[in-house]
Design a protein around this motif. Sequence first.
Motif, PDB file in Angstrom:
ATOM      1  N   GLN A 181      -2.968   9.135   0.201  1.00  0.00           N
ATOM      2  CA  GLN A 181      -3.655   9.578   1.413  1.00  0.00           C
ATOM      3  C   GLN A 181      -2.946  10.778   2.035  1.00  0.00           C
ATOM      4  O   GLN A 181      -3.587  11.744   2.468  1.00  0.00           O
ATOM      5  CB  GLN A 181      -3.725   8.439   2.433  1.00  0.00           C
ATOM      6  CG  GLN A 181      -4.685   7.324   2.081  1.00  0.00           C
ATOM      7  CD  GLN A 181      -6.138   7.741   2.247  1.00  0.00           C
ATOM      8  OE1 GLN A 181      -6.466   8.600   3.059  1.00  0.00           O
ATOM      9  NE2 GLN A 181      -7.022   7.132   1.476  1.00  0.00           N
ATOM     10  N   ALA A 182      -1.614  10.726   2.075  1.00  0.00           N
ATOM     11  CA  ALA A 182      -0.837  11.811   2.679  1.00  0.00           C
ATOM     12  C   ALA A 182      -0.983  13.104   1.892  1.00  0.00           C
ATOM     13  O   ALA A 182      -1.228  14.177   2.475  1.00  0.00           O
ATOM     14  CB  ALA A 182       0.639  11.409   2.770  1.00  0.00           C
ATOM     15  N   MET A 183      -0.852  13.009   0.579  1.00  0.00           N
ATOM     16  CA  MET A 183      -0.856  14.228  -0.228  1.00  0.00           C
ATOM     17  C   MET A 183      -2.227  14.902  -0.240  1.00  0.00           C
ATOM     18  O   MET A 183      -2.317  16.132  -0.156  1.00  0.00           O
ATOM     19  CB  MET A 183      -0.387  13.916  -1.651  1.00  0.00           C
ATOM     20  CG  MET A 183       1.041  13.345  -1.737  1.00  0.00           C
ATOM     21  SD  MET A 183       2.300  14.286  -0.827  1.00  0.00           S
ATOM     22  CE  MET A 183       2.313  15.825  -1.760  1.00  0.00           C
ATOM     23  N   GLU A 229       0.806  -1.223   0.000  1.00  0.00           N
ATOM     24  CA  GLU A 229       0.000   0.000   0.000  1.00  0.00           C
ATOM     25  C   GLU A 229       0.842   1.278   0.000  1.00  0.00           C
ATOM     26  O   GLU A 229       0.339   2.345   0.378  1.00  0.00           O
ATOM     27  CB  GLU A 229      -0.968   0.017   1.201  1.00  0.00           C
ATOM     28  CG  GLU A 229      -1.957  -1.135   1.243  1.00  0.00           C
ATOM     29  CD  GLU A 229      -2.955  -1.088   0.087  1.00  0.00           C
ATOM     30  OE1 GLU A 229      -3.541  -0.014  -0.140  1.00  0.00           O
ATOM     31  OE2 GLU A 229      -3.131  -2.134  -0.572  1.00  0.00           O
ATOM     32  N   PHE A 230       2.087   1.194  -0.433  1.00  0.00           N
ATOM     33  CA  PHE A 230       2.943   2.387  -0.372  1.00  0.00           C
ATOM     34  C   PHE A 230       2.352   3.545  -1.169  1.00  0.00           C
ATOM     35  O   PHE A 230       2.229   4.669  -0.654  1.00  0.00           O
ATOM     36  CB  PHE A 230       4.352   2.085  -0.883  1.00  0.00           C
ATOM     37  CG  PHE A 230       5.222   3.319  -0.975  1.00  0.00           C
ATOM     38  CD1 PHE A 230       5.794   3.842   0.164  1.00  0.00           C
ATOM     39  CD2 PHE A 230       5.425   3.966  -2.185  1.00  0.00           C
ATOM     40  CE1 PHE A 230       6.577   4.995   0.108  1.00  0.00           C
ATOM     41  CE2 PHE A 230       6.197   5.117  -2.259  1.00  0.00           C
ATOM     42  CZ  PHE A 230       6.781   5.634  -1.109  1.00  0.00           C
ATOM     43  N   TYR A 231       2.002   3.321  -2.405  1.00  0.00           N
ATOM     44  CA  TYR A 231       1.511   4.415  -3.246  1.00  0.00           C
ATOM     45  C   TYR A 231       0.127   4.895  -2.801  1.00  0.00           C
ATOM     46  O   TYR A 231      -0.204   6.078  -2.938  1.00  0.00           O
ATOM     47  CB  TYR A 231       1.520   4.006  -4.714  1.00  0.00           C
ATOM     48  CG  TYR A 231       2.936   3.836  -5.231  1.00  0.00           C
ATOM     49  CD1 TYR A 231       3.745   4.940  -5.462  1.00  0.00           C
ATOM     50  CD2 TYR A 231       3.475   2.566  -5.442  1.00  0.00           C
ATOM     51  CE1 TYR A 231       5.050   4.794  -5.907  1.00  0.00           C
ATOM     52  CE2 TYR A 231       4.782   2.411  -5.890  1.00  0.00           C
ATOM     53  CZ  TYR A 231       5.566   3.532  -6.116  1.00  0.00           C
ATOM     54  OH  TYR A 231       6.864   3.384  -6.534  1.00  0.00           O
ATOM     55  N   GLU A 232      -0.651   3.982  -2.243  1.00  0.00           N
ATOM     56  CA  GLU A 232      -1.948   4.383  -1.689  1.00  0.00           C
ATOM     57  C   GLU A 232      -1.745   5.259  -0.438  1.00  0.00           C
ATOM     58  O   GLU A 232      -2.485   6.224  -0.220  1.00  0.00           O
ATOM     59  CB  GLU A 232      -2.781   3.153  -1.354  1.00  0.00           C
ATOM     60  CG  GLU A 232      -3.273   2.372  -2.562  1.00  0.00           C
ATOM     61  CD  GLU A 232      -2.211   1.453  -3.176  1.00  0.00           C
ATOM     62  OE1 GLU A 232      -2.491   0.832  -4.209  1.00  0.00           O
ATOM     63  OE2 GLU A 232      -1.085   1.367  -2.604  1.00  0.00           O
ATOM     64  N   MET A 233      -0.732   4.903   0.386  1.00  0.00           N
ATOM     65  CA  MET A 233      -0.428   5.742   1.556  1.00  0.00           C
ATOM     66  C   MET A 233       0.047   7.121   1.119  1.00  0.00           C
ATOM     67  O   MET A 233      -0.312   8.136   1.726  1.00  0.00           O
ATOM     68  CB  MET A 233       0.623   5.059   2.432  1.00  0.00           C
ATOM     69  CG  MET A 233       0.108   3.851   3.196  1.00  0.00           C
ATOM     70  SD  MET A 233       1.289   3.247   4.431  1.00  0.00           S
ATOM     71  CE  MET A 233       2.542   2.470   3.390  1.00  0.00           C
ATOM     72  N   LEU A 289      -1.295  15.422  12.107  1.00  0.00           N
ATOM     73  CA  LEU A 289      -2.203  14.500  12.786  1.00  0.00           C
ATOM     74  C   LEU A 289      -3.216  13.925  11.807  1.00  0.00           C
ATOM     75  O   LEU A 289      -3.499  12.709  11.819  1.00  0.00           O
ATOM     76  CB  LEU A 289      -2.918  15.231  13.931  1.00  0.00           C
ATOM     77  CG  LEU A 289      -3.888  14.407  14.771  1.00  0.00           C
ATOM     78  CD1 LEU A 289      -3.173  13.262  15.471  1.00  0.00           C
ATOM     79  CD2 LEU A 289      -4.580  15.304  15.803  1.00  0.00           C
ATOM     80  N   ASN A 290      -3.760  14.766  10.932  1.00  0.00           N
ATOM     81  CA  ASN A 290      -4.716  14.290   9.930  1.00  0.00           C
ATOM     82  C   ASN A 290      -4.080  13.274   8.990  1.00  0.00           C
ATOM     83  O   ASN A 290      -4.686  12.253   8.655  1.00  0.00           O
ATOM     84  CB  ASN A 290      -5.265  15.469   9.118  1.00  0.00           C
ATOM     85  CG  ASN A 290      -6.143  16.395   9.938  1.00  0.00           C
ATOM     86  OD1 ASN A 290      -6.626  16.021  11.010  1.00  0.00           O
ATOM     87  ND2 ASN A 290      -6.331  17.613   9.453  1.00  0.00           N
ATOM     88  N   ILE A 291      -2.847  13.553   8.570  1.00  0.00           N
ATOM     89  CA  ILE A 291      -2.136  12.631   7.671  1.00  0.00           C
ATOM     90  C   ILE A 291      -1.955  11.283   8.339  1.00  0.00           C
ATOM     91  O   ILE A 291      -2.257  10.225   7.760  1.00  0.00           O
ATOM     92  CB  ILE A 291      -0.775  13.228   7.275  1.00  0.00           C
ATOM     93  CG1 ILE A 291      -0.947  14.486   6.428  1.00  0.00           C
ATOM     94  CG2 ILE A 291       0.069  12.194   6.513  1.00  0.00           C
ATOM     95  CD1 ILE A 291       0.319  15.304   6.295  1.00  0.00           C
ATOM     96  N   THR A 292      -1.465  11.312   9.580  1.00  0.00           N
ATOM     97  CA  THR A 292      -1.232  10.066  10.310  1.00  0.00           C
ATOM     98  C   THR A 292      -2.520   9.277  10.475  1.00  0.00           C
ATOM     99  O   THR A 292      -2.569   8.068  10.195  1.00  0.00           O
ATOM    100  CB  THR A 292      -0.607  10.360  11.690  1.00  0.00           C
ATOM    101  OG1 THR A 292       0.660  10.986  11.514  1.00  0.00           O
ATOM    102  CG2 THR A 292      -0.417   9.076  12.492  1.00  0.00           C
TER     103      THR A 292
END
Length: 325
Positions: free
Chosen positions: A264-266, A257-261, A293-296
């Motif tokens: 989510q972060a961006m 899920e690296f690219y999915e994470m 916090l939202n990213i995490t």
Amino acid sequence: MELETEKEPAEKAGKEREQVRVFAPATAANLVCGFDILGLALEQPGDEVMMKRSDKSGVRLLKITGDDGRLPLDPAKNTVSACVQMLLKHLGREDIGVEIALHKQMPIGSGLGSSAASTVAGLYAINLLLGEPLSKHELLPFAMRGEELACGHGHADNVAPSLFGGITLIKSYEPLDVIQLPIPKDLYCSVVFPHVDVPTRAARQMIRSKIDLKDAVIQWGNIAGLVSGFFMNDHALIGRSMKDVLIEPTRAILIPEFYEMREQAMVSGALGFGISGSGPSVFAFASSKQTALNITNNIVQHLQSKGIDSNGYVSAINEQGPREL
């Protein structure tokens, strides 16, 4: 690797201590484009070492907690005690007795500098115990020997920021030249450790031994841009410099899920996103604590929806490095 620190006579030390308790921080190494040369210290998590004098000479590792029994208690094989032994030999103080308890408060094999934090805590503790005969710069080669013992490669991108705090640049290894970079205002880190196994040695073995010149030029530009962003307090420049065309494309394969994470972060407001160290932890820079916090939270929730447990952290950049508790 030879220890480059000149021997310091023990009589130069200040008042010696009977016992100390030390915390040393986790780190995010590479900072996406700076493979083996860039790293930063986190406020959390980290490891603790308790150390006290003993009437019986020699170094003993009495207890390790938080490691699920994975780390050796043999003083010659554990990075904490082995580096303490090296330092005592260097100072000609092998006659003294030292007892150590290591409390792991961060995951092993996380890509967050777990072995580095333990080693730095141990070295900082023995230096305090002896009255601080050595400076942090003089402790660094010993910490690098600990990394060599832990993962077969004595790099400094984890131990340097854990020891010095802040953001560090390893300008060169021969000779060892470490530069502390300025910390931009209001820069926060979002860090997530997915519970998947990515051994450091295996991750290093996947790295290409040869690269195209055009890729190298891109990478050099990103490293220069990232360092410039730190100096200029330019969050936008930091974000657009956090791109890796050499290491990440290969290592990302090992992280589910690296690219999915990343996505989510961006979309959650990250300046940039990448792998912490050799992974599987990932990290992102953010311009506020709330954004971090939202990213995490969003990455942790995404992983949970895919059946992957994780640890999430939100941290400012640790400016101090190790500290006595």
